[in-house]
Design a protein around this motif. Structure first.
Motif, PDB file in Angstrom:
ATOM      1  N   ASN A   7       0.854  -1.187   0.000  1.00 35.95           N
ATOM      2  CA  ASN A   7       0.000   0.000   0.000  1.00 35.95           C
ATOM      3  C   ASN A   7       0.884   1.228   0.000  1.00 35.95           C
ATOM      4  O   ASN A   7       1.826   1.320   0.790  1.00 35.95           O
ATOM      5  N   ARG A   8       0.579   2.173  -0.880  1.00 37.76           N
ATOM      6  CA  ARG A   8       1.285   3.454  -0.916  1.00 37.76           C
ATOM      7  C   ARG A   8       0.434   4.494  -0.199  1.00 37.76           C
ATOM      8  O   ARG A   8      -0.769   4.579  -0.423  1.00 37.76           O
ATOM      9  N   PHE A   9       1.094   5.258   0.656  1.00 37.03           N
ATOM     10  CA  PHE A   9       0.424   6.293   1.439  1.00 37.03           C
ATOM     11  C   PHE A   9       1.083   7.636   1.163  1.00 37.03           C
ATOM     12  O   PHE A   9       2.306   7.749   1.245  1.00 37.03           O
ATOM     13  N   LYS A  10       0.287   8.643   0.863  1.00 36.50           N
ATOM     14  CA  LYS A  10       0.785  10.014   0.757  1.00 36.50           C
ATOM     15  C   LYS A  10       0.479  10.696   2.085  1.00 36.50           C
ATOM     16  O   LYS A  10      -0.667  11.023   2.380  1.00 36.50           O
ATOM     17  N   VAL A  11       1.528  10.885   2.896  1.00 36.54           N
ATOM     18  CA  VAL A  11       1.385  11.435   4.238  1.00 36.54           C
ATOM     19  C   VAL A  11       1.727  12.926   4.195  1.00 36.54           C
ATOM     20  O   VAL A  11       2.824  13.315   3.774  1.00 36.54           O
TER      21      VAL A  11
END
Length: 106
Positions: A7-11
């Motif tokens: 999973n890619r997360f843009k934080v």
């Protein structure tokens, strides 16, 4: 062959510590699941207003991963995924990617 669920997360900038702490302190049941091999949370490059993170879970097979997604342990571990802390930290939902191994060396 093995399977990698990512999973890619843009934080959002300024929320990195909160995001990392959430992962460090969460109750994980992965070690109890058949076929679980390894988990990693990786911090990537900066983007426009965010830092990219990705979670990588290595499974012995795609069937083992799918068993995890249908388990009570999966539901329990994701029950707070949409809480206000997470919503404030993320720029949208995570992007899922799943890959089956076709070649392995080493």
């Amino acid at each position: 062959m093995s399977y990698f669920a990512m999973n890619r997360f843009k934080v959002r900038h300024g929320h990195e510590d909160t995001f990392e702490t959430m992962w460090r302190t969460r109750e994980s049941k992965l070690n109890d699941m058949p076929g679980f091999v390894e988990f990693r949370l990786l911090k990537g490059p900066d983007g426009d207003g965010f830092r990219l993170y990705t979670s990588h879970v290595h499974w012995a097979s795609r069937a083992d991963f799918e068993g995890w997604t249908k388990s009570q342990a999966f539901r329990d571990s994701h029950k707070n995924a949409g809480n206000s802390t997470t919503r404030d930290a993320l720029m949208g939902p995570p992007q899922f990617e799943g890959f089956e191994t076709v070649l392995q060396q080493g």
